[in-house]
Design an enzyme around this catalytic site. Sequence first.
Site, PDB file in Angstrom:
ATOM      1  N   HIS A   3      -0.871   4.427   7.311  1.00  0.00           N
ATOM      2  CA  HIS A   3      -0.462   5.299   6.401  1.00  0.00           C
ATOM      3  C   HIS A   3      -0.313   5.776   5.988  1.00  0.00           C
ATOM      4  O   HIS A   3      -1.139   6.504   7.098  1.00  0.00           O
ATOM      5  CB  HIS A   3      -1.218   4.262   5.266  1.00  0.00           C
ATOM      6  CG  HIS A   3      -1.379   2.633   4.913  1.00  0.00           C
ATOM      7  ND1 HIS A   3      -3.028   2.765   5.326  1.00  0.00           N
ATOM      8  CD2 HIS A   3      -1.029   2.124   4.193  1.00  0.00           C
ATOM      9  CE1 HIS A   3      -2.679   1.020   5.041  1.00  0.00           C
ATOM     10  NE2 HIS A   3      -1.496   0.721   4.425  1.00  0.00           N
ATOM     11  N   SER A  22       0.881  -1.154  -0.205  1.00  0.00           N
ATOM     12  CA  SER A  22      -0.046  -0.015   0.145  1.00  0.00           C
ATOM     13  C   SER A  22       1.033   1.152   0.040  1.00  0.00           C
ATOM     14  O   SER A  22       0.068   2.192   0.156  1.00  0.00           O
ATOM     15  CB  SER A  22      -0.497  -0.164   0.986  1.00  0.00           C
ATOM     16  OG  SER A  22      -0.567  -0.270   2.440  1.00  0.00           O
ATOM     17  N   ASP A  32      -6.004   6.771   9.639  1.00  0.00           N
ATOM     18  CA  ASP A  32      -6.130   5.453   9.952  1.00  0.00           C
ATOM     19  C   ASP A  32      -4.621   4.839  11.298  1.00  0.00           C
ATOM     20  O   ASP A  32      -4.438   4.351  11.318  1.00  0.00           O
ATOM     21  CB  ASP A  32      -6.292   4.140   9.491  1.00  0.00           C
ATOM     22  CG  ASP A  32      -4.551   4.836   8.078  1.00  0.00           C
ATOM     23  OD1 ASP A  32      -3.830   5.428   8.405  1.00  0.00           O
ATOM     24  OD2 ASP A  32      -4.058   3.890   6.615  1.00  0.00           O
TER      25      ASP A  32
END
Length: 213
Positions: free
Chosen positions: A189, A11, A186
């Site tokens: 990230h 990611s 979050d």
Amino acid sequence: MVLRYTALGDSLTTGRGSGLFSPGFVQRFGDMMEADLKTRTAINIFARSGLNTEEILGLLSYPYVQKCIRDADMITITGCGNDLIDSVLAYQTSKDETIFSRVSAHCHENFEKMIAKVAEIKGENPSPYAIRVFNLYNPFPEIDIAGKWITSFNSHLETLASAPHVKIADAYSIFKGKEQEYLSFDGVHPNSKGYQAMAEAVHKLGYKELSVS
């Protein structure tokens, strides 16, 4: 001339967390190379949120990925973050600290295999190329054992830089103490500022391996 840049990973390589119209580190680093080297950068990204190091290694078996690797001047790799998250969750249930050492060894072995596979794909007498591997930042500063494990893993990761073409981009140091500033909502990230910091970390390693530098 076109500089060919292939980005592999999870990611972090997709830019998750950066915001809808804000690029991740890959595009930012590509723009920096264009400005520095006065040449257009063509970017190929092979990444997906949630991939672990074994799955990232598996990407290198696809023919089109191999073609892009063969042609690439610059290669960046992110990985082990998902392995880390899985191990933290497992540790919180089991309190078994050996989980971290097993995951660390597994990740390191997969990174070694990725670098060896790139060399195999490049073949004998390849054109100059560079590989940049990101170490891990710590999104769990409140979990002591996670911090110890990440520090140990990153120290071990430095041994990869003994291979030709390879340098380690230091995400750990730039995020340490700036988690609230650099992480997205979050808490895992990077946000736009975090991805800019990652791009700067890989940018400062330079391009001396490349014929265009």
